[in-house]
Design an enzyme around this catalytic site. Sequence first.
Site, PDB file in Angstrom:
ATOM      1  N   CYS A 242       0.771  -1.245   0.000  1.00 15.01           N
ATOM      2  CA  CYS A 242       0.000   0.000   0.000  1.00 15.01           C
ATOM      3  C   CYS A 242       0.799   1.291   0.000  1.00 15.01           C
ATOM      4  O   CYS A 242       0.222   2.342  -0.144  1.00 15.01           O
ATOM      5  CB  CYS A 242      -0.908   0.035   1.219  1.00 15.01           C
ATOM      6  SG  CYS A 242      -2.221  -1.152   1.139  1.00 15.01           S
ATOM      7  N   VAL A 243       2.067   1.274   0.273  1.00 19.59           N
ATOM      8  CA  VAL A 243       2.664   2.581   0.571  1.00 19.59           C
ATOM      9  C   VAL A 243       3.772   3.064  -0.358  1.00 19.59           C
ATOM     10  O   VAL A 243       4.632   3.785   0.052  1.00 19.59           O
ATOM     11  CB  VAL A 243       3.167   2.651   2.028  1.00 19.59           C
ATOM     12  CG1 VAL A 243       2.047   2.897   2.986  1.00 19.59           C
ATOM     13  CG2 VAL A 243       3.955   1.423   2.381  1.00 19.59           C
TER      14      VAL A 243
END
Lengths: 428, 123
Positions: A242-243
């Site tokens: 996700c990042v």
Amino acid sequence: MKLELGKIQIDDIEFGEETKVNNGVLTVNKDKLVKEISDNNKIESLDIELAKPGDSIRIIPVKDVIEPRVKVEGSGDIFPGVIAGEDMVGSGRTHALKGVGVVTTGKIVGFQEGIIDMSGPGADYTSFSKLNNIVITCEVEDDIEQHEHEEIIRMVGLKAANYIGKVAKDLEPDEIEEFEHKSIPEAAAEYPDLPKVGYVYMLQTQGLLHDTYVYGVDAKEILPTLISPTEIMDGAIISGNCVSACDKNATYVHQNNPIIEDLYEHHGEKYNFMGVIITNENVTLGDKEKSSNYAAKLAEQLGLDAAIISQEGFGNPDADLIMNCVNLEEKGIKTVLTTDEYAGRDGSSQSLADADPKADAVVTAGNANETVTLPALEKTIGHQKFADVIAGGFDGSLHEDGSITVELQAITGSTNELGFGNLTARGY
Amino acid sequence: MNQYLIVTDNPLVKKKVKLKTDYCENLDKVMIKVRNLVHSGYELVTHPLSGSVKPVQNPYKSVILKETDNSKLDYESLKIIEAAMVKVEQFKKNHTDRDYPKEVLKDYQTIDFSLLQSGLEKI
């Protein structure tokens, strides 16, 4: 393994009574879709909106993008080991709704990530702006742990793509492509005069918000292994990452890996595409060495003359990338590396956190530190307030008029390291 | 387990991990401490740039080191920490000291802690 991939082109999407496809228009029954994906009692609210190419819409923060697909013939089903059972996939026939993306958004951590602008200059930086997107905003109970939150949103996206993909089961595809992956002896014998080329596919696997799953197995727990490219097309690899918005491989990118597609394109003419080795990117140096040595051994066992190695992410994956390169080169296997760069806003700093003279053939997907101003759009899906703290944002990123100045790393897929995007760098 | 040491500026690590920990005030001091330890005979167990969130943007970093038996300089570890320090300096140009909200700081600590845990499970 032989897979027929039937492509059904979707030109428009709308909400309606029945979930179906008619004349290139995908109609989605919103209530049924919500019901299908909201079976977790930790979900507090769930909304679905549509975002089409050219719409004045910003989606922020984006978690994942998924292409709806369905198995028509052959064993198993899409997203094996996660949504479907444990049967092997990659054979028979699969239908894909081309031009459609299921996009998930929701607050997981405070700094967040991922912007998709459907129009304006930001749209040029992400291939996902060209899709008819079904955007799911999922909010969960306040007291939930971040890892559980990530899992809920991941599953919501996969279930939605699965539900929508089913409409393609009985449709006649606009185009059918055939992909075959033969056994090693057969593949080697087929084009004995062509160089044997393979693909070393590095998967981000480090911890919370940095994970990738293969048949539902956390890939940081695996030794590198061989996988058929057709299994990947059936959703055997999914993203839990996700990042790092600019260079993360969304599930959509795994399903439509451009390196695999290109390797198939000239297979039998310019080279003999022997197969794919998946490997991981772990946090300990010992695990890195173990995986890299094992991947190189598999490459040698495949009899490769050359390999493409792609990485996901920045920093310690750079160490894996270079280690893989050196290990293969030392076995006499020529390598080409694909990556992106963090070369500073002026582009003059060292691009990667590691280097080696043997890494003398590298393709870049662009400089993620480059800044860009994205003008205000009429509508925001998700949470625009995260622009100031988003990875790639900085104090003052969000201007009073709603425009945002960010580094390219904040835009989902902008410098994707598989080349699933529009950027590259050229020397003049 | 005495030969292992965590160098960190993440307060969550101090609270949750029992392994010997050298707590630093900030990311710069973590990097300098790690480099100095490598010079004095430690080797890196985890990579100092683990995680997708870039250094400085995430103000927290935890690194596991291991004391070598013969206290010899491990050149591979030195190469990695030196290159990491160069990248930290580069990212400092993009991200000056920022006052993150408390909740955001907690999330950064959680991410760093999760990456550390991945390493702890392997030793």
